[in-house]
Design a protein around this motif. Structure first.
Motif, short mmCIF file in Angstrom:
data_model
loop_
_atom_site.label_atom_id
_atom_site.label_comp_id
_atom_site.label_asym_id
_atom_site.label_seq_id
_atom_site.Cartn_x
_atom_site.Cartn_y
_atom_site.Cartn_z
N ASP A 39 -0.46 3.72 1.55
CA ASP A 39 -0.22 5.10 1.97
C ASP A 39 0.83 5.71 1.04
O ASP A 39 1.93 5.17 0.90
CB ASP A 39 0.29 5.10 3.41
N PRO A 40 0.52 6.82 0.37
CA PRO A 40 1.51 7.44 -0.52
C PRO A 40 2.84 7.76 0.19
O PRO A 40 3.88 7.85 -0.48
CB PRO A 40 0.82 8.72 -0.99
N ALA A 41 2.80 7.91 1.51
CA ALA A 41 4.04 8.18 2.25
C ALA A 41 5.00 7.00 2.18
O ALA A 41 6.20 7.16 2.45
CB ALA A 41 3.72 8.50 3.71
N HIS A 42 4.49 5.83 1.82
CA HIS A 42 5.33 4.63 1.73
C HIS A 42 5.86 4.38 0.33
O HIS A 42 6.50 3.37 0.07
CB HIS A 42 4.54 3.41 2.22
N THR A 76 14.26 10.04 -1.89
CA THR A 76 14.06 9.36 -0.61
C THR A 76 14.56 7.92 -0.61
O THR A 76 14.42 7.21 0.38
CB THR A 76 12.56 9.37 -0.24
N LEU A 77 15.15 7.48 -1.70
CA LEU A 77 15.70 6.13 -1.79
C LEU A 77 16.96 6.02 -0.96
O LEU A 77 17.87 6.85 -1.07
CB LEU A 77 15.99 5.79 -3.26
N GLY A 78 17.04 4.98 -0.14
CA GLY A 78 18.23 4.76 0.66
C GLY A 78 19.34 4.11 -0.14
O GLY A 78 19.15 3.62 -1.25
N ASP A 79 20.52 4.08 0.48
CA ASP A 79 21.68 3.46 -0.17
C ASP A 79 21.71 1.96 0.03
O ASP A 79 22.34 1.24 -0.77
CB ASP A 79 22.98 4.05 0.40
N GLU A 80 21.06 1.46 1.08
CA GLU A 80 21.08 0.04 1.35
C GLU A 80 19.84 -0.40 2.11
O GLU A 80 19.23 0.39 2.85
CB GLU A 80 22.35 -0.35 2.11
N TYR A 81 19.48 -1.63 1.90
CA TYR A 81 18.35 -2.27 2.58
C TYR A 81 18.77 -3.69 2.91
O TYR A 81 19.75 -4.22 2.35
CB TYR A 81 17.11 -2.27 1.68
N ASP A 82 18.03 -4.31 3.82
CA ASP A 82 18.35 -5.72 4.11
C ASP A 82 18.02 -6.60 2.91
O ASP A 82 18.84 -7.39 2.45
CB ASP A 82 17.56 -6.21 5.33
N VAL A 83 16.79 -6.46 2.42
CA VAL A 83 16.32 -7.30 1.32
C VAL A 83 15.72 -6.41 0.24
O VAL A 83 14.92 -5.53 0.54
CB VAL A 83 15.26 -8.32 1.81
N CYS A 92 4.13 -2.45 4.30
CA CYS A 92 4.61 -1.07 4.52
C CYS A 92 4.17 -0.52 5.87
O CYS A 92 4.97 0.02 6.64
CB CYS A 92 4.10 -0.17 3.39
N ARG A 93 2.89 -0.65 6.16
CA ARG A 93 2.34 -0.06 7.39
C ARG A 93 2.83 -0.79 8.63
O ARG A 93 3.21 -0.17 9.64
CB ARG A 93 0.81 -0.12 7.32
N ASP A 94 2.80 -2.11 8.60
CA ASP A 94 3.07 -2.90 9.80
C ASP A 94 4.53 -3.29 9.97
O ASP A 94 4.97 -3.55 11.09
CB ASP A 94 2.23 -4.18 9.79
N HIS A 95 5.28 -3.32 8.85
CA HIS A 95 6.64 -3.88 8.94
C HIS A 95 7.70 -3.01 8.27
O HIS A 95 8.84 -3.46 8.14
CB HIS A 95 6.66 -5.29 8.33
N GLY A 96 7.35 -1.79 7.88
CA GLY A 96 8.36 -0.83 7.44
C GLY A 96 8.87 -0.97 6.03
O GLY A 96 9.84 -0.29 5.65
N ALA A 97 8.28 -1.84 5.21
CA ALA A 97 8.72 -1.95 3.82
C ALA A 97 8.41 -0.66 3.06
O ALA A 97 7.51 0.10 3.43
CB ALA A 97 8.04 -3.14 3.14
N ARG A 98 9.14 -0.43 1.99
CA ARG A 98 8.90 0.72 1.14
C ARG A 98 8.91 0.30 -0.33
O ARG A 98 9.57 -0.68 -0.70
CB ARG A 98 9.95 1.81 1.38
N ILE A 99 8.19 1.06 -1.17
CA ILE A 99 7.99 0.71 -2.57
C ILE A 99 8.59 1.78 -3.46
O ILE A 99 8.35 2.98 -3.26
CB ILE A 99 6.49 0.55 -2.89
N LEU A 100 9.37 1.36 -4.45
CA LEU A 100 9.98 2.26 -5.41
C LEU A 100 9.41 1.95 -6.79
O LEU A 100 9.83 1.01 -7.46
CB LEU A 100 11.50 2.08 -5.42
N PRO A 101 8.40 2.71 -7.25
CA PRO A 101 7.79 2.43 -8.56
C PRO A 101 8.56 3.07 -9.71
O PRO A 101 9.46 3.90 -9.51
CB PRO A 101 6.40 3.04 -8.43
N GLY A 102 8.17 2.68 -10.93
CA GLY A 102 8.75 3.28 -12.12
C GLY A 102 10.23 3.01 -12.29
O GLY A 102 10.93 3.77 -12.97
N THR A 103 10.73 1.93 -11.69
CA THR A 103 12.16 1.68 -11.64
C THR A 103 12.48 0.27 -12.13
O THR A 103 11.86 -0.70 -11.68
CB THR A 103 12.69 1.86 -10.20
N LYS A 104 13.42 0.16 -13.01
CA LYS A 104 13.81 -1.13 -13.57
C LYS A 104 15.04 -1.68 -12.83
O LYS A 104 16.00 -0.94 -12.59
CB LYS A 104 14.13 -0.99 -15.06
#
Length: 670
Positions: free
Chosen positions: A156-159, A165-172, A377-389
């Motif tokens: 889903d492009p929303a993910h 939309t990048l957060g400051d912190e994540y668990d993993v 992403c859909r079932d467990h809330g992960a998010r993807i940040l492409p184009g990023t090193k």
């Protein structure tokens, strides 16, 4: 964007193109080929563009003064003397420019209303010249799979996140979205962790994928599928997009040492790992294989999907083995590949368009971008940040004195840098080269050592008229033979890729390509165990002359004999000089003389592994048997870089199983 080449380089490229097609009819002009080359490198850019510029300058010097002003016959003569028939390593490296020129001729694409417009290419003059038909215009009868898109599997492009939309912190934070990263991300997200997946490449869902090969390799492959070892002996193919190499591979799924599908004399991979200090719970690892198999629908492919080129290899092998005096040949396993396509025998099965290596435009490949990533992403809330090193891991000191990942410094698509905190941990899964570079930049010692490759090289066979059918109208890779110390694998490529692999020069190369509907093809795959290292960000890899070269010659000779046993009239092994092998020749003696060093043959790998090996002893490996980086509390590596020795078979399924083994059987951060 500035033009990739200056006037002098463009002039040289045109002169080189005209000479490489000396005495061959061109369906498009040399100017158009140069335009295609220019377009490719404008998209690839970066260090690879710098390398090609340097190579053009050096090659022009080698080919002599006023090369572009000489007549075509003289230019061809110089190329033959100084590039085609040279034994000087530098000149042999320059000779690889021919592959780029031929790829950009046979990869020609007519401009359309939409990118990849097949309608605009219905009368593509290059396709017409070699008798190739794009998938949209192929006739499929009763019992055949229609070439239609399967919808509903994409992320889903929303993910998909951007800088805003990048957060400051994540668990993993998981670095890499390919076979290792996607499975690991799903494993920890399913345990309740908030997960960010960082991918250096772009987000390219199936609806954006098309059959314009030059465009796809520029967008989906690292360095536009032109990444090489430092000595240029090997081309190393790796995906650089969301889903990683699972987006652009042939979907081959082989377990290590699977009863009935592996040669009984093959090295026991897990036993070898244990012998070097890397014990693996084999039963648990095979359970991880099982879990991956269930989610991806891995199963032997349908014979209809590989109906021409696939049986060619099996039939040729059985005919060859029946007369072979080597008992090892009698124990060889010859079978159809199992893949994550479809799955087979369902309405969503592979439509065998033949473009696997440039992405599935029909949503039928069950790659990471169609399974584990959308699930996470859909079932467990992960998010993807492409184009990023991921630039480096930032450390703090844990209470027990070990290093603990606190954050990851990221370089966003606009070049800006941002620090994202990892509250629980970091998972590194960028692949052998990228993971080694990241860990090294993060001050982890001993990275990038003892890299292994499964090395491939093709042999093309010309068949009698009317025998075998159009090998391009089917699954690219369908069958294999496990010979114990090497594999034979059927394969056939679309025009651009086939042209870059097809041996030969000048009119010979053109004649072979114009027999596109009469050739069959297969390749060898042999293990080069722990021969390389990642140094200064690049792969240094050298074959062992006493062990690897004899195996290479024997594998190439065996495959050539198999082609002849299947009825081939002549064979074209991927030799730099472009020699022909005919049935009356002493094949073993031919290869003994033809391959004196790696530069004499075209070699590639899609399976680099090792570099950050598992080992109980931190002096001999980067990660422990649970895939945690030695001396750290919360950093895991879950890609093929942790393999302690060469696994000798295609690496996709084992990489996925390793990621599951490390992250999904229990909480890896407790």
């Amino acid at each position: 964007m500035a033009a990739p080449f200056n006037f002098g380089q463009l002039k040289f490229l045109k002169a080189l193109t005209e000479a490489l097609f000396h005495e061959a009819e061109m369906a498009i002009s040399a100017d158009q080929v140069v335009a295609n080359i220019t377009d490719l490198f404008a998209k690839v850019g970066g260090t690879k563009l710098d390398e090609i510029r340097l190579s053009l300058t050096a090659t022009e010097i080698v080919l002599g003064p006023l090369f572009a002003l000489a007549d075509v016959e003289e230019r061809a003569r110089r190329i033959g003397n100084r590039l085609q028939n040279s034994q000087i390593d530098l000149f042999q490296d320059m000779a690889r420019l021919r592959g780029i020129v031929y790829a950009c001729y046979y990869g020609h694409w007519q401009a359309g209303v939409e990118p990849g417009d097949q309608d605009a290419n219905a009368a593509n003059p290059v396709h017409r010249q070699i008798g190739f038909t794009l998938p949209k215009f192929r006739a499929r009868g009763a019992g055949e799979m229609p070439i239609e898109r399967v919808d509903g599997r994409e992320i889903d492009p929303a993910h998909i996140l951007g800088a805003a939309t990048l957060g400051d912190e994540y668990d993993v934070i998981v670095i890499g979205s390919g076979a290792g990263g996607a499975v690991a991300a799903h494993g920890v997200a399913a345990q309740g962790y908030k997960v960010l997946i960082v991918e250096a490449g772009p987000f390219y869902p199936s609806p954006r994928i098309n059959h314009h090969e030059l465009d796809m390799v520029a967008n989906l492959f690292k360095h536009g599928a032109l990444q090489t070892s430092t000595n240029r002996d090997f081309v190393v193919f790796q995906g650089r997009c969301v889903g990683g190499s699972s987006t652009i591979n042939n979907g081959i799924c082989l377990r290590v040492n699977e009863a009935g599908r592996t040669h009984p004399d093959a090295v026991d991979v897990f036993a070898k790992w244990a012998s070097v200090g890397a014990p693996i719970d084999a039963a648990a690892f095979h359970q991880s294989y099982d879990v991956i198999q269930g989610r991806l629908g891995i199963a032997p492919i349908e014979p209809r999907s590989g109906r021409h080129n696939g049986p060619h290899l099996l039939n040729g092998w059985h005919a060859y083995a029946a007369t072979s005096p080597d008992p090892k040949d009698q124990r060889a396993v010859a079978d159809w590949f199992a893949k994550n396509f479809g799955p087979p025998n369902t309405p969503t099965a592979c439509a065998y368009c033949g473009f696997c290596n440039t992405g599935c435009a029909y949503g039928r490949r069950m790659g990471m971008a169609q399974t584990y990533l959308p699930d996470a992403c859909r079932d467990h809330g992960a998010r993807i940040l492409p184009g990023t090193k991921a630039d480096r891991i930032v450390w703090q000191t844990a209470i027990d004195g070990r290093r603990e990942a606190e954050a990851v410094k990221l370089i966003l698509p606009d070049g800006s840098r941002v620090l994202v905190r990892a509250r629980v941990g970091v998972i590194v899964a960028g692949g052998t080269i990228a993971s080694s570079k990241l860990l090294s930049r993060s001050d982890i010692d001993g990275t990038g050592q003892r890299v292994s490759l499964n090395i491939a090289s093709p042999v093309v066979a010309l068949m009698p008229p009317g025998i075998g059918g159009d090998a391009w109208d089917e699954d690219q890779m369908a069958t294999y033979v496990d010979c114990g110390d090497f594999l034979l694998e059927s394969h056939f490529q679309p025009p651009m890729a086939m042209a870059s692999l097809m041996p030969g020069w000048f009119a010979d190369h053109a004649a072979r390509m114009q027999n596109f509907g009469r050739v069959h093809s297969a390749g060898i795959l042999f293990p080069a165990d722990r021969r390389g290292r990642v140094k200064d960000g690049k792969l240094k890899f050298q074959l062992d002359k006493a062990e690897d070269l004899p195996l290479l010659r024997r594998a190439m000779a065996t495959l050539t004999k198999v082609h002849f046993a299947a009825g081939a009239l002549e064979c074209y092994p991927a030799l730099t000089k472009g020699q022909v092998v005919t049935p009356g020749m002493d094949v073993d003696a031919f290869f003994e003389g033809a391959i004196e060093e790696a530069d004499d043959v075209t070699l590639s790998s899609s399976h680099p592994h090792g570099g950050n090996a598992i080992n109980e002893d931190p002096r001999h490996g980067v990660v422990d048997p649970e895939c945690r980086v030695h001396g750290t509390t919360n950093v895991l590596v879950t890609d093929a870089s942790v393999f302690p020795t060469c696994i000798r078979v295609n690496a996709q399924w084992t990489t996925m199983a390793m990621a599951h083994y490390a992250t999904a059987r229990g909480d890896p951060f407790r």
